[in-house]
Enzyme design. Structure first.
Site, PDB file in Angstrom:
ATOM      1  N   ARG A 115      41.955  42.505  45.810  1.00 48.82           N
ATOM      2  CA  ARG A 115      42.126  41.855  44.501  1.00 48.82           C
ATOM      3  C   ARG A 115      43.203  40.769  44.534  1.00 48.82           C
ATOM      4  NH1 ARG A 115      39.748  44.808  39.986  1.00 48.82           N
ATOM      5  NH2 ARG A 115      37.763  45.415  40.891  1.00 48.82           N
ATOM      6  N   ARG A 118      44.019  38.910  38.292  1.00 48.19           N
ATOM      7  CA  ARG A 118      44.747  38.715  37.030  1.00 48.19           C
ATOM      8  C   ARG A 118      46.257  38.583  37.145  1.00 48.19           C
ATOM      9  NH1 ARG A 118      42.245  43.416  33.556  1.00 48.19           N
ATOM     10  NH2 ARG A 118      42.269  44.291  35.645  1.00 48.19           N
ATOM     11  N   ARG A 148      39.982  32.113  33.818  1.00 44.56           N
ATOM     12  CA  ARG A 148      39.263  33.224  33.174  1.00 44.56           C
ATOM     13  C   ARG A 148      39.208  33.033  31.657  1.00 44.56           C
ATOM     14  NH1 ARG A 148      36.098  36.779  31.937  1.00 44.56           N
ATOM     15  NH2 ARG A 148      36.444  39.017  32.137  1.00 44.56           N
ATOM     16  N   ASP A 178      31.875  40.274  42.695  1.00 37.64           N
ATOM     17  CA  ASP A 178      32.033  41.656  42.254  1.00 37.64           C
ATOM     18  C   ASP A 178      30.940  42.538  42.832  1.00 37.64           C
ATOM     19  OD1 ASP A 178      33.888  43.078  40.122  1.00 37.64           O
ATOM     20  OD2 ASP A 178      31.945  44.062  40.082  1.00 37.64           O
ATOM     21  N   TYR A 236      27.833  53.570  39.384  1.00 45.55           N
ATOM     22  CA  TYR A 236      27.829  52.615  38.267  1.00 45.55           C
ATOM     23  C   TYR A 236      26.426  52.465  37.663  1.00 45.55           C
ATOM     24  CZ  TYR A 236      32.636  51.082  39.090  1.00 45.55           C
ATOM     25  OH  TYR A 236      33.996  51.036  39.215  1.00 45.55           O
TER      26      TYR A 236
HETATM   27  O1  1CP Z   1      40.399  39.270  45.113  1.00 45.56           O
HETATM   28  C1  1CP Z   1      39.492  40.055  45.366  1.00 45.56           C
HETATM   29  O2  1CP Z   1      39.675  41.195  45.811  1.00 45.56           O
HETATM   30  C2  1CP Z   1      38.065  39.578  45.228  1.00 45.56           C
HETATM   31  C3  1CP Z   1      37.389  39.895  44.054  1.00 45.56           C
HETATM   32  C4  1CP Z   1      36.908  41.277  43.661  1.00 45.56           C
HETATM   33  C5  1CP Z   1      36.535  42.412  44.424  1.00 45.56           C
HETATM   34  C6  1CP Z   1      36.654  42.624  45.914  1.00 45.56           C
HETATM   35  C7  1CP Z   1      36.649  41.579  42.317  1.00 45.56           C
HETATM   36  C8  1CP Z   1      36.936  40.660  41.203  1.00 45.56           C
HETATM   37  N1  1CP Z   1      36.062  42.814  42.258  1.00 45.56           N
HETATM   38  C9  1CP Z   1      36.003  43.359  43.530  1.00 45.56           C
HETATM   39  C10 1CP Z   1      35.438  44.660  43.946  1.00 45.56           C
HETATM   40  C11 1CP Z   1      35.172  45.691  42.923  1.00 45.56           C
HETATM   41  N2  1CP Z   1      34.670  45.544  41.667  1.00 45.56           N
HETATM   42  C12 1CP Z   1      35.355  47.076  43.151  1.00 45.56           C
HETATM   43  C13 1CP Z   1      35.794  47.687  44.452  1.00 45.56           C
HETATM   44  C14 1CP Z   1      37.263  47.674  44.638  1.00 45.56           C
HETATM   45  C15 1CP Z   1      38.035  48.541  43.677  1.00 45.56           C
HETATM   46  O3  1CP Z   1      37.895  49.771  43.741  1.00 45.56           O
HETATM   47  O4  1CP Z   1      38.795  47.974  42.888  1.00 45.56           O
HETATM   48  C16 1CP Z   1      34.993  47.755  41.966  1.00 45.56           C
HETATM   49  C17 1CP Z   1      35.030  49.243  41.717  1.00 45.56           C
HETATM   50  C18 1CP Z   1      34.549  46.769  41.034  1.00 45.56           C
HETATM   51  C19 1CP Z   1      34.040  46.998  39.669  1.00 45.56           C
HETATM   52  C20 1CP Z   1      34.879  46.299  38.687  1.00 45.56           C
HETATM   53  N3  1CP Z   1      34.803  44.955  38.424  1.00 45.56           N
HETATM   54  C21 1CP Z   1      35.958  46.805  37.965  1.00 45.56           C
HETATM   55  C22 1CP Z   1      36.484  48.219  38.058  1.00 45.56           C
HETATM   56  C23 1CP Z   1      36.021  49.045  36.917  1.00 45.56           C
HETATM   57  C24 1CP Z   1      36.431  50.497  37.094  1.00 45.56           C
HETATM   58  O5  1CP Z   1      35.518  51.319  37.213  1.00 45.56           O
HETATM   59  O6  1CP Z   1      37.628  50.773  37.088  1.00 45.56           O
HETATM   60  C25 1CP Z   1      36.493  45.756  37.194  1.00 45.56           C
HETATM   61  C26 1CP Z   1      37.619  45.813  36.213  1.00 45.56           C
HETATM   62  C27 1CP Z   1      35.759  44.589  37.516  1.00 45.56           C
HETATM   63  C28 1CP Z   1      36.007  43.204  37.018  1.00 45.56           C
HETATM   64  C29 1CP Z   1      36.712  42.353  37.973  1.00 45.56           C
HETATM   65  N4  1CP Z   1      36.258  42.102  39.255  1.00 45.56           N
HETATM   66  C30 1CP Z   1      37.107  41.222  39.863  1.00 45.56           C
HETATM   67  C31 1CP Z   1      38.161  40.896  38.930  1.00 45.56           C
HETATM   68  C32 1CP Z   1      39.271  39.936  39.186  1.00 45.56           C
HETATM   69  C33 1CP Z   1      37.905  41.607  37.762  1.00 45.56           C
HETATM   70  C34 1CP Z   1      38.702  41.567  36.480  1.00 45.56           C
HETATM   71  C35 1CP Z   1      38.111  40.567  35.618  1.00 45.56           C
HETATM   72  C36 1CP Z   1      38.897  40.344  34.379  1.00 45.56           C
HETATM   73  O7  1CP Z   1      38.951  41.231  33.552  1.00 45.56           O
HETATM   74  O8  1CP Z   1      39.441  39.245  34.254  1.00 45.56           O
END
Ligand code: 1CP
Length: 334
Positions: free
Chosen positions: A22, A26, A35, A72, A148
């Site tokens: 990540r 954010r 964003r 994502d 999911y």
């Molecule tokens: O910088 C990076 O790592 C690249 C971008 C990235 C990656 C690798 C994002 C952007 N998401 C992911 C993977 C991802 N997405 C995972 C696996 C890693 C982990 O466990 O964190 C998972 C479970 C998701 C699903 C997801 N997408 C969640 C988690 C929800 C939960 O169940 O807790 C969330 C909040 C997102 C949205 C998201 N994806 C990425 C970002 C920066 C965001 C936040 C967006 C925002 O609200 O502005």
């Protein structure tokens, strides 16, 4: 190709390779700015120019050795025709899984739906900032995607809503996910990914008697497939109770450990390259305490092939100044 790959191939780079899960996200004001102008998260992920800009943001600030594409794991269910939305303060919300519709999504339609992600890789790989560094592509692991797709929201802090294990046509859904993962990985590698990371974020929800069917079987298929494409594959089965067994069965190029796992035990039990471990909350400490915690991991893995990373994604409240101090400390560590 960069020093992460060198480290994995035991070429002993001059410094410890480093990137953060990540790292595009954010905690960076420049990400929040983009964003705020793009409320539809999926649309943002499907905009190659903007996604490229976000992917490169952390590399412009910090001495990271790799970029991970801004995308994502839920783009796979999206490309399979399931509705995926992200709601503020709630997280992902998925629509009903319609098996008939799922059955109708051909490989051609699926790959077309993900073309913008593959275009993002293509234009990012060409950027001079990436020269000499690794470009990491990724997918969610089969189990985590199944969670999911069937649970239709995050299973965070609560048990799963539905009985995953008796879901009708589960084997058909699992096969469809595996086929989709392979197609998406191939698209990423063909367009410039030098490493693929597989995020099994909810591996920790499973009882050990379920590991074989839901983790080992599908993950082995994906890891073996990535190897045929000639790139490295890093696995992150977060919360699994048996990292050593996982490595023995799956044999990935490297293993990312979570922050609840004892790094000393891992160092004794595992001899493949190791990535990550430090608690993302340590990055909220004052600088000296954060560095102390980082040094602990670096010292424990001194005689291992080790890639510095976190034990889960960086927290949104992390200060970029702390990130800078930590990256510089790791790059200077001898
Ligand atoms: O910088 C990076 O790592 C690249 C971008 C990235 C990656 C690798 C994002 C952007 N998401 C992911 C993977 C991802 N997405 C995972 C696996 C890693 C982990 O466990 O964190 C998972 C479970 C998701 C699903 C997801 N997408 C969640 C988690 C929800 C939960 O169940 O807790 C969330 C909040 C997102 C949205 C998201 N994806 C990425 C970002 C920066 C965001 C936040 C967006 C925002 O609200 O502005």
């Amino acid at each position: 190709m960069g020093i992460l790959k060198d480290c994995i191939k035991n070429k002993r780079p001059d410094s410890i390779p480093i990137w953060f899960m990540r790292q595009a996200g954010r905690y960076l004001p420049e990400f929040r700015e983009i964003r705020s102008r793009n409320p539809d998260f999926i649309k943002l992920c499907l905009n190659p120019e903007l996604s490229k800009e976000i992917t490169l943001q952390p590399l412009k600030r910090f001495a990271f050795d790799a970029a991970i594409i801004f995308s994502d794991i839920l783009l796979i269910p999206f490309a399979l025709g399931q509705e995926v939305k992200f709601e503020k303060n709630f997280g992902p919300k998925l629509g009903e899984l319609n098996l008939e519709k799922l059955n109708q999504i051909t490989d051609e339609v699926f790959i077309k739906n993900l073309k913008p992600v593959h275009d993002l890789l293509k234009i990012t790989a060409k950027d001079k900032i990436i020269r000499g560094k690794d470009l990491i592509g990724f997918v969610g692991a089969t189990w985590t995607l199944l969670v999911y797709m069937l649970n239709r929201k995050s299973p965070k802090k609560q048990s799963l809503d539905i009985n995953m294990f008796n879901y009708p046509d589960q084997d058909f859904i699992i096969d469809k996910i595996i086929q989709s993962q392979k197609i998406h990985i191939k698209g990423q590698v063909e367009n410039g990914a030098t490493i693929i990371q597989i995020f099994d974020s909810w591996a920790g929800l499973l009882e050990e008697d379920k590991y074989e069917k839901y983790i080992y079987e599908p993950t082995k298929k994906i890891v073996d497939y990535v190897k045929t494409l000639g790139v490295e594959v890093i696995c992150f089965p977060r919360g699994i109770k048996k990292y050593a067994e996982f490595c023995k069965i799956i044999n990935p190029s490297a293993i990312n450990i979570d922050y609840e796992t004892d790094p000393k035990k891992i160092a004794e039990q595992i001899n493949i390259p190791i990535q990550g471990g430090i608690d993302p909350k340590s990055l909220l400490f004052e600088e000296g305490d954060m560095i102390k915690e980082a040094k602990k991991y670096l010292d424990i893995f001194k005689n291992h092939q080790y890639i510095f990373n976190l034990g889960h994604g960086i927290l949104p409240e992390t200060s970029p100044d702390n990130v800078k101090a930590l990256v510089n400390f790791v790059k200077d560590y001898k």
